[in-house]
Design a protein around this motif. Structure first.
Motif, PDB file in Angstrom:
ATOM      1  N   GLU A 110      17.537   6.265  18.650  1.00 30.74           N
ATOM      2  CA  GLU A 110      18.958   6.014  18.337  1.00 30.74           C
ATOM      3  C   GLU A 110      18.713   6.773  17.281  1.00 30.74           C
ATOM      4  N   PRO A 111      20.041   6.668  16.103  1.00 25.00           N
ATOM      5  CA  PRO A 111      20.016   7.074  15.051  1.00 25.00           C
ATOM      6  C   PRO A 111      19.031   6.577  14.122  1.00 25.00           C
ATOM      7  N   THR A 112      17.946   7.268  13.419  1.00 26.41           N
ATOM      8  CA  THR A 112      17.362   6.808  12.777  1.00 26.41           C
ATOM      9  C   THR A 112      17.409   7.391  11.054  1.00 26.41           C
ATOM     10  N   ILE A 113      17.316   6.629  10.012  1.00 22.52           N
ATOM     11  CA  ILE A 113      17.038   6.966   8.773  1.00 22.52           C
ATOM     12  C   ILE A 113      15.302   7.662   8.495  1.00 22.52           C
ATOM     13  N   CYS A 114      14.829   8.983   8.869  1.00 23.13           N
ATOM     14  CA  CYS A 114      13.671   9.063   8.416  1.00 23.13           C
ATOM     15  C   CYS A 114      12.767   9.235   6.895  1.00 23.13           C
ATOM     16  N   ILE A 115      12.108   8.218   6.446  1.00 22.26           N
ATOM     17  CA  ILE A 115      11.577   8.563   5.381  1.00 22.26           C
ATOM     18  C   ILE A 115      10.077   8.445   5.603  1.00 22.26           C
ATOM     19  N   GLU A 116       9.897  10.198   4.471  1.00 23.77           N
ATOM     20  CA  GLU A 116       8.999  11.019   5.132  1.00 23.77           C
ATOM     21  C   GLU A 116       8.076  10.669   3.447  1.00 23.77           C
ATOM     22  N   LEU A 117       6.940  10.524   3.373  1.00 25.51           N
ATOM     23  CA  LEU A 117       6.402  10.369   2.596  1.00 25.51           C
ATOM     24  C   LEU A 117       5.247  11.308   1.840  1.00 25.51           C
ATOM     25  N   LYS A 118       5.115  12.247   0.702  1.00 24.27           N
ATOM     26  CA  LYS A 118       4.562  12.536   0.174  1.00 24.27           C
ATOM     27  C   LYS A 118       2.878  12.603   1.019  1.00 24.27           C
ATOM     28  N   ASP A 119       2.217  13.805   1.094  1.00 24.04           N
ATOM     29  CA  ASP A 119       0.751  13.558   1.317  1.00 24.04           C
ATOM     30  C   ASP A 119       0.042  12.824  -0.388  1.00 24.04           C
ATOM     31  N   GLU A 120      -0.861  11.776   0.074  1.00 22.95           N
ATOM     32  CA  GLU A 120      -1.569  11.166  -1.374  1.00 22.95           C
ATOM     33  C   GLU A 120      -2.260  12.140  -1.782  1.00 22.95           C
ATOM     34  N   GLU A 121      -3.054  13.172  -1.595  1.00 17.62           N
ATOM     35  CA  GLU A 121      -3.272  14.580  -2.359  1.00 17.62           C
ATOM     36  C   GLU A 121      -2.357  14.987  -2.326  1.00 17.62           C
ATOM     37  N   GLN A 181       1.281  -1.300  -0.063  1.00 20.29           N
ATOM     38  CA  GLN A 181      -0.078   0.132  -0.059  1.00 20.29           C
ATOM     39  C   GLN A 181       0.992   1.431   0.450  1.00 20.29           C
ATOM     40  N   ILE A 182       2.268   1.159   0.468  1.00 17.37           N
ATOM     41  CA  ILE A 182       3.539   2.455   0.617  1.00 17.37           C
ATOM     42  C   ILE A 182       4.176   2.686  -0.802  1.00 17.37           C
ATOM     43  N   LEU A 183       4.511   0.964  -1.297  1.00 19.33           N
ATOM     44  CA  LEU A 183       4.907   1.053  -2.430  1.00 19.33           C
ATOM     45  C   LEU A 183       5.184   2.605  -3.328  1.00 19.33           C
ATOM     46  N   GLU A 184       3.982   2.278  -4.075  1.00 22.21           N
ATOM     47  CA  GLU A 184       3.744   3.271  -4.908  1.00 22.21           C
ATOM     48  C   GLU A 184       4.156   5.208  -4.387  1.00 22.21           C
ATOM     49  N   ARG A 185       4.091   4.912  -3.523  1.00 17.90           N
ATOM     50  CA  ARG A 185       3.667   6.352  -2.609  1.00 17.90           C
ATOM     51  C   ARG A 185       5.276   7.175  -2.870  1.00 17.90           C
ATOM     52  N   GLU A 186       5.277   7.919  -3.387  1.00 19.02           N
ATOM     53  CA  GLU A 186       6.606   9.066  -3.182  1.00 19.02           C
ATOM     54  C   GLU A 186       6.803   9.662  -2.296  1.00 19.02           C
ATOM     55  N   VAL A 187       8.046   9.941  -2.592  1.00 16.61           N
ATOM     56  CA  VAL A 187       9.499   9.608  -1.105  1.00 16.61           C
ATOM     57  C   VAL A 187       9.026  11.801  -0.758  1.00 16.61           C
ATOM     58  N   GLY A 188       9.196  12.092  -0.731  1.00 14.48           N
ATOM     59  CA  GLY A 188       9.184  13.649   0.135  1.00 14.48           C
ATOM     60  C   GLY A 188      10.782  14.069   0.612  1.00 14.48           C
ATOM     61  N   TYR A 189      11.375  13.687   1.789  1.00 14.72           N
ATOM     62  CA  TYR A 189      12.105  13.717   2.286  1.00 14.72           C
ATOM     63  C   TYR A 189      12.890  12.788   3.026  1.00 14.72           C
ATOM     64  N   ILE A 190      14.012  12.522   2.532  1.00 12.74           N
ATOM     65  CA  ILE A 190      15.192  11.654   3.761  1.00 12.74           C
ATOM     66  C   ILE A 190      15.659  12.057   5.102  1.00 12.74           C
ATOM     67  N   PHE A 191      15.382  12.285   6.046  1.00 15.13           N
ATOM     68  CA  PHE A 191      16.644  13.148   6.748  1.00 15.13           C
ATOM     69  C   PHE A 191      17.139  12.457   7.993  1.00 15.13           C
ATOM     70  N   PRO A 192      17.880  12.745   9.091  1.00 21.56           N
ATOM     71  CA  PRO A 192      17.891  11.309  10.258  1.00 21.56           C
ATOM     72  C   PRO A 192      17.504  12.493  11.708  1.00 21.56           C
ATOM     73  N   LEU A 193      16.910  11.212  12.142  1.00 21.50           N
ATOM     74  CA  LEU A 193      16.039  11.507  13.016  1.00 21.50           C
ATOM     75  C   LEU A 193      16.790  11.471  14.842  1.00 21.50           C
ATOM     76  N   MET A 194      16.907  11.039  15.795  1.00 23.68           N
ATOM     77  CA  MET A 194      17.373  11.498  17.019  1.00 23.68           C
ATOM     78  C   MET A 194      16.694  11.495  17.925  1.00 23.68           C
ATOM     79  N   GLU A 195      16.173  10.276  17.495  1.00 24.53           N
ATOM     80  CA  GLU A 195      14.659  10.810  18.934  1.00 24.53           C
ATOM     81  C   GLU A 195      15.314   9.526  19.997  1.00 24.53           C
TER      82      GLU A 195
END
Length: 75
Positions: free
Chosen positions: A61-72, A45-59
């Motif tokens: 432990e170090p994590t790569i956050c892949i944020e998807l664009k809003d469907e609309e 259900q999310i594979l066809e979603r566009e990637v909006g941002y990729i950034f480090p998330l340090m909440e």
């Protein structure tokens, strides 16, 4: 680039978070864990979603956050 394309064309290691937001701005966590344990076939259900941002998330432990664009916003 879609999430599926990202995983086909790159090798991502470590902890990742894949998330998006609903129409009210609430965060939707689609996946949180080791990148090597993310199996795209289990998340069609999310594979066809566009990637909006990729950034480090340090909440926690170090994590790569892949944020998807809003469907609309896609299309």
């Amino acid at each position: 680039m879609t999430l599926g394309e990202l995983f086909e064309e790159t090798y991502i290691q470590g902890e990742i978070a894949i998330r998006s937001y609903d129409s009210t701005g609430t965060t939707i966590e689609h996946y949180l864990g080791d990148a090597e344990e993310f199996y795209p076939d289990e998340h069609p259900q999310i594979l066809e979603r566009e990637v909006g941002y990729i950034f480090p998330l340090m909440e926690v432990e170090p994590t790569i956050c892949i944020e998807l664009k809003d469907e609309e916003d896609e299309g």
